[in-house]
Design a protein around this motif. Structure first.
Motif, short mmCIF file in Angstrom:
data_model
loop_
_atom_site.label_atom_id
_atom_site.label_comp_id
_atom_site.label_asym_id
_atom_site.label_seq_id
_atom_site.Cartn_x
_atom_site.Cartn_y
_atom_site.Cartn_z
N SER A 121 -30.06 -5.01 17.81
CA SER A 121 -31.34 -4.28 17.87
C SER A 121 -32.17 -4.82 19.01
O SER A 121 -32.14 -6.01 19.32
N VAL A 144 -40.35 -10.53 13.18
CA VAL A 144 -40.93 -9.19 13.17
C VAL A 144 -41.77 -9.00 11.92
O VAL A 144 -41.28 -9.18 10.80
N GLN A 183 -34.86 4.31 18.20
CA GLN A 183 -34.37 2.93 18.12
C GLN A 183 -33.02 2.79 18.81
O GLN A 183 -32.76 1.78 19.48
N SER A 241 -42.61 -3.14 24.65
CA SER A 241 -41.34 -2.94 25.34
C SER A 241 -41.41 -1.64 26.13
O SER A 241 -42.01 -0.67 25.68
N GLU A 278 -35.14 -5.46 19.07
CA GLU A 278 -36.11 -6.46 18.62
C GLU A 278 -35.52 -7.86 18.59
O GLU A 278 -36.26 -8.84 18.42
N GLN A 306 -46.13 -7.20 20.69
CA GLN A 306 -45.08 -7.19 21.71
C GLN A 306 -44.91 -5.76 22.19
O GLN A 306 -44.83 -4.83 21.38
N THR A 344 -43.88 -3.83 18.81
CA THR A 344 -43.40 -4.68 17.72
C THR A 344 -44.50 -5.69 17.41
O THR A 344 -45.08 -6.27 18.33
N ARG A 374 -45.38 -9.28 15.87
CA ARG A 374 -44.68 -10.52 15.55
C ARG A 374 -45.61 -11.49 14.82
O ARG A 374 -46.79 -11.64 15.19
N THR A 428 -32.62 0.31 22.06
CA THR A 428 -31.65 -0.80 22.04
C THR A 428 -30.66 -0.68 23.19
O THR A 428 -30.41 -1.65 23.91
#
Length: 359
Positions: free
Chosen positions: A58, A291, A21, A303, A60, A301, A282, A284, A25
């Motif tokens: 973050s 989230v 994470q 990334s 997200e 989602q 993620t 959604r 980020t």
């Protein structure tokens, strides 16, 4: 942004939640600034969201782009003269297709990431490869459809390639027999798109009464579940049917898209799709895009740390899924693992083999 070689030196499933994470980020914020500086359309989208990247804690929280935007706009973050290759999504006649613009750095990074992900499942040795599709899809070297891109990308694992289908999508049975005879006793890598495998390989073998011995084979396949679901073919039924007709038992589905080529989500031995270290999933809530918690169904989602020539690093797909866990899959791979339920209701039909039409 971290040097791409340093990112690609990471083990594909080696970081736990806290470390991953932090990496995501840091790198996705850097990518967002890069794309805002190089792509005016992306900068305007961030402005429309009222986004202050300096206040984000973050990844997200970084605004996503709906994947459909790549059908509507030519989104590039590098000058035209730096572009190396254009990828297009599959589409039926009359449909708009996504256009993804790659410079050499992004294209190379995608290939290297794909290589490390798949090597985690196949091993590092190149294998004889059966491509369950037609060679006509890779005739161009600068423009590729999603299917052509998939074939080209996975071909790096081959030391001898055989296209099982001819230009008219007919199964080359004699060529298949000769290839298997030539590599008798060796593990064989097979790759193709789900619906095309079902229609042009499995069903044709049934019709002909042929049962090639692929018990040493390892099949990776993706896309096309919408058409198979309409034919009442489940993932379990797909695997069982192929096992019956040719003895193959090592079968791995994958989730991926041309808008984020390279960072695919491969199915492990437990039947779970895994996010590699260079990407994240993620879920959604479709009502407010918050989230969703572990286990809740919602929009997927995706990334990725790889797209540097176009702003495809954080995309909201038109697929539904749910997270199953993180860092605790029995297969031993760290990171999130998840399941996909399919396209959302009323979404435009698209995909590598969902949109295949036989002329």
């Amino acid at each position: 942004m971290t040097d791409m070689d340093a990112l690609l030196a990471l083990a594909p499933y080696g970081l736990d939640r806290e470390a991953k994470q932090a990496l995501l980020t840091r790198e996705l914020l850097a990518l967002s600034r890069h794309h805002a500086a190089g792509c005016p359309e992306y900068a305007r989208m961030l402005s429309a969201w009222g986004t202050d990247l300096d206040r984000i804690q973050s990844h997200e929280e970084i605004p996503f782009l709906p994947v459909r935007l790549f059908k509507e706009f030519s989104l590039k973050s590098v000058p035209q003269e730096q572009l190396y290759r254009t990828m297009t999504s599959s589409g039926t006649t009359g449909q708009q297709v996504s256009r993804i613009y790659l410079d050499r750095e992004t294209s190379t990074a995608q290939s290297k990431a794909l290589s490390k992900i798949v090597a985690n499942f196949l091993g590092n040795s190149r294998l004889p490869m059966i491509i369950l599709d037609s060679s006509a899809l890779v005739s161009s070297r600068t423009q590729f459809s999603a299917r052509g891109a998939g074939i080209l990308g996975f071909s790096i694992f081959a030391r001898d390639r055989f296209f099982a289908l001819d230009e008219s999508m007919a199964l080359d049975v004699e060529g298949l027999k000769a290839f298997l005879s030539r590599h008798r006793g060796s593990p064989i890598f097979l790759f193709g798109f789900t619906f095309i495998i079902w229609q042009h390989f499995y069903q044709e073998l049934l019709r002909l009464g042929e049962k090639p011995d692929l018990s040493a084979g390892i099949l990776i396949h993706g896309g096309g579940w919408k058409k198979l679901t309409s034919q009442a073919v489940s993932p379990q039924g797909f695997k069982a049917a192929l096992g019956e007709v040719c003895g193959i038992t090592q079968i791995h589905d994958y989730y991926g898209m041309v808008e984020q080529t390279g960072t695919i989500y491969l199915e492990c031995e437990q039947g779970h799709l895994h996010a590699p270290v260079w990407s994240d999933v993620t879920i959604r809530d479709p009502w407010d895009f918050s989230v969703a918690p572990m286990g809740q169904r919602g929009l997927i989602q995706v990334s990725s740390l790889l797209p540097r020539s176009y702003p495809g690093h954080i995309l909201l797909t038109e697929d539904e899924g749910s997270l199953l866990g993180e860092d605790d899959c029995p297969c031993g791979r760290k990171g999130k693992y998840f399941t996909v339920f399919g396209r959302v209701a009323r979404a435009e039909v698209r995909g590598c083999s969902d949109t295949y039409e036989h002329a």
